[in-house]
Design a protein around this motif. Structure first.
Motif, short mmCIF file in Angstrom:
data_model
loop_
_atom_site.label_atom_id
_atom_site.label_comp_id
_atom_site.label_asym_id
_atom_site.label_seq_id
_atom_site.Cartn_x
_atom_site.Cartn_y
_atom_site.Cartn_z
N SER A 135 -12.29 5.62 -15.52
CA SER A 135 -11.51 4.58 -14.85
C SER A 135 -11.43 4.85 -13.35
CB SER A 135 -10.11 4.50 -15.44
OG SER A 135 -9.38 3.43 -14.87
N LYS A 136 -11.00 3.84 -12.62
CA LYS A 136 -10.81 3.94 -11.17
C LYS A 136 -9.43 3.41 -10.81
CE LYS A 136 -15.68 3.33 -9.91
NZ LYS A 136 -16.65 2.55 -9.08
N GLY A 137 -9.03 3.68 -9.59
CA GLY A 137 -7.84 3.05 -9.05
C GLY A 137 -8.26 1.70 -8.47
N VAL A 138 -7.40 0.71 -8.60
CA VAL A 138 -7.75 -0.63 -8.12
C VAL A 138 -6.60 -1.24 -7.32
CG1 VAL A 138 -9.37 -1.11 -9.98
CG2 VAL A 138 -6.97 -1.73 -10.27
N ILE A 139 -6.99 -2.07 -6.33
CA ILE A 139 -6.03 -2.91 -5.62
C ILE A 139 -6.02 -4.25 -6.33
CG2 ILE A 139 -5.43 -4.07 -3.48
CD1 ILE A 139 -7.00 -1.95 -1.97
N VAL A 140 -4.84 -4.72 -6.69
CA VAL A 140 -4.70 -6.03 -7.34
C VAL A 140 -3.96 -6.96 -6.39
CG1 VAL A 140 -3.75 -7.28 -9.31
CG2 VAL A 140 -4.68 -4.97 -9.62
N THR A 141 -4.52 -8.15 -6.20
CA THR A 141 -3.91 -9.17 -5.34
C THR A 141 -3.85 -10.50 -6.08
OG1 THR A 141 -6.02 -9.93 -4.41
CG2 THR A 141 -4.94 -8.07 -3.30
N LYS A 142 -3.23 -11.49 -5.45
CA LYS A 142 -3.28 -12.84 -5.99
C LYS A 142 -4.74 -13.31 -5.93
CE LYS A 142 -0.05 -15.82 -5.07
NZ LYS A 142 0.93 -16.70 -4.35
N ALA A 143 -5.11 -14.16 -6.84
CA ALA A 143 -6.51 -14.60 -6.95
C ALA A 143 -7.01 -15.29 -5.70
CB ALA A 143 -6.67 -15.51 -8.16
N ASP A 144 -6.12 -15.94 -4.96
CA ASP A 144 -6.56 -16.68 -3.77
C ASP A 144 -6.44 -15.88 -2.48
OD1 ASP A 144 -3.83 -16.60 -3.55
OD2 ASP A 144 -3.51 -18.77 -3.41
N ASN A 145 -6.16 -14.59 -2.61
CA ASN A 145 -6.05 -13.73 -1.43
C ASN A 145 -7.43 -13.21 -1.04
OD1 ASN A 145 -5.70 -11.51 0.36
ND2 ASN A 145 -3.67 -11.10 -0.46
#
Length: 272
Positions: A135-145
């Motif tokens: 696994s990796k670390g991920v940045i999660v944002t709003k889909a429209d960002n």
């Protein structure tokens, strides 16, 4: 997922968890009773069981369906498939995380299947199989960002993070302002409300969320270069047992079993 150690940077490696407490003495005649000296494949075969230490409260890896149903989960299915390849039955002993390594050392069980991530310190004390989760670390944002596509883009932005997690350190290193939250669910709520710009977490957390609660409103905007690898942990000196387990995992990888189990819990193959 606080039980995992993620090799992202020196600061994030400080997620080591102190092991405390003692587990009960091993039962005579079981393979586990010789754990202090390491285990051999023959000892496990003679016992007819592979005794497995796991939490049973760590969804989706090791948990009870519906809270009180059958023990199941990604790790449970993987180690069950491994035991089958070895020609023995898995026998699960549910143990709190804080005592799980003590249980392995005392011989209460033969192996830990609970998303144990290998690090330099643990490798000195235990033997590990080849990894079965990557696994990796991920940045999660709003889909429209579209403003955040890398960790550098977090500078000056606000992220939602648990204040006791390694992800808080990574967010701060990336120049983000951190708003404290209790966990993933609260992070997603604040993100979707537009009160924060992003959240950093483990890729498996995101995949598990999307599998159980499909949400087109958020996306993975970036991921770390470094990976986290979880493996089965054995008493030190269990060389030929580990070799046999590695062969079993290789067969399960080749015949698609690991991919199938991964797809069931995460919607994609996290075993490689």
């Amino acid at each position: 997922m606080n039980r995992r150690l993620l090799p992202l940077a020196a600061a994030t490696l400080a997620l080591g968890i102190a092991v405390s407490g003692c587990s009960s003495s091993p039962e005579p005649g079981t393979a586990s009773s010789k754990a202090a000296d390491g285990l051999t494949l023959q000892e496990v075969k003679d016992a007819g069981v592979l005794t497995v230490g796991t939490e049973g409260t760590y969804k989706p890896f090791s948990y009870h369906e519906g809270g009180a149903g059958e023990l199941t989960g990604y790790d449970v299915e993987v180690v069950t498939a491994v035991a089958d390849k070895l020609g023995v039955k898995p026998e699960f002993k549910e143990t709190q995380w804080d005592a799980i390594f003590a249980g392995l050392e005392s011989g209460r069980f033969d192996v830990i299947a609970n998303q144990v991530t290998m690090d330099a310190q643990r490798k000195k004390t235990y033997d590990f199989s080849t990894p079965y989760t990557i696994s990796k670390g991920v940045i999660v944002t709003k889909a429209d960002n579209n403003d955040i596509t890398s960790f550098a883009d977090l500078k000056g932005k606000t992220t939602a993070q648990s204040l006791t997690s390694n992800w808080k350190s990574l967010a701060e290193k990336s120049g983000a302002k951190v708003q404290g939250v209790e966990g993933w669910a609260q992070s997603v709520t604040l993100l979707k409300q537009g009160r924060v710009d992003a959240t950093i977490n483990d890729q498996l957390t995101y995949l598990d969320y999307q599998k159980s609660t499909p949400d087109q409103g958020i996306k993975i905007a970036a991921e770390t270069k470094d990976t986290s690898e979880a493996a089965l942990a054995f008493p030190k000196g269990s060389d030929d047992l580990v070799k046999a387990v590695d062969s079993a995992l290789a067969e399960l990888q080749k015949d698609g079993t690991l991919a199938k189990i991964s797809e069931k819990y995460f919607g994609e193959d996290v075993s490689k």
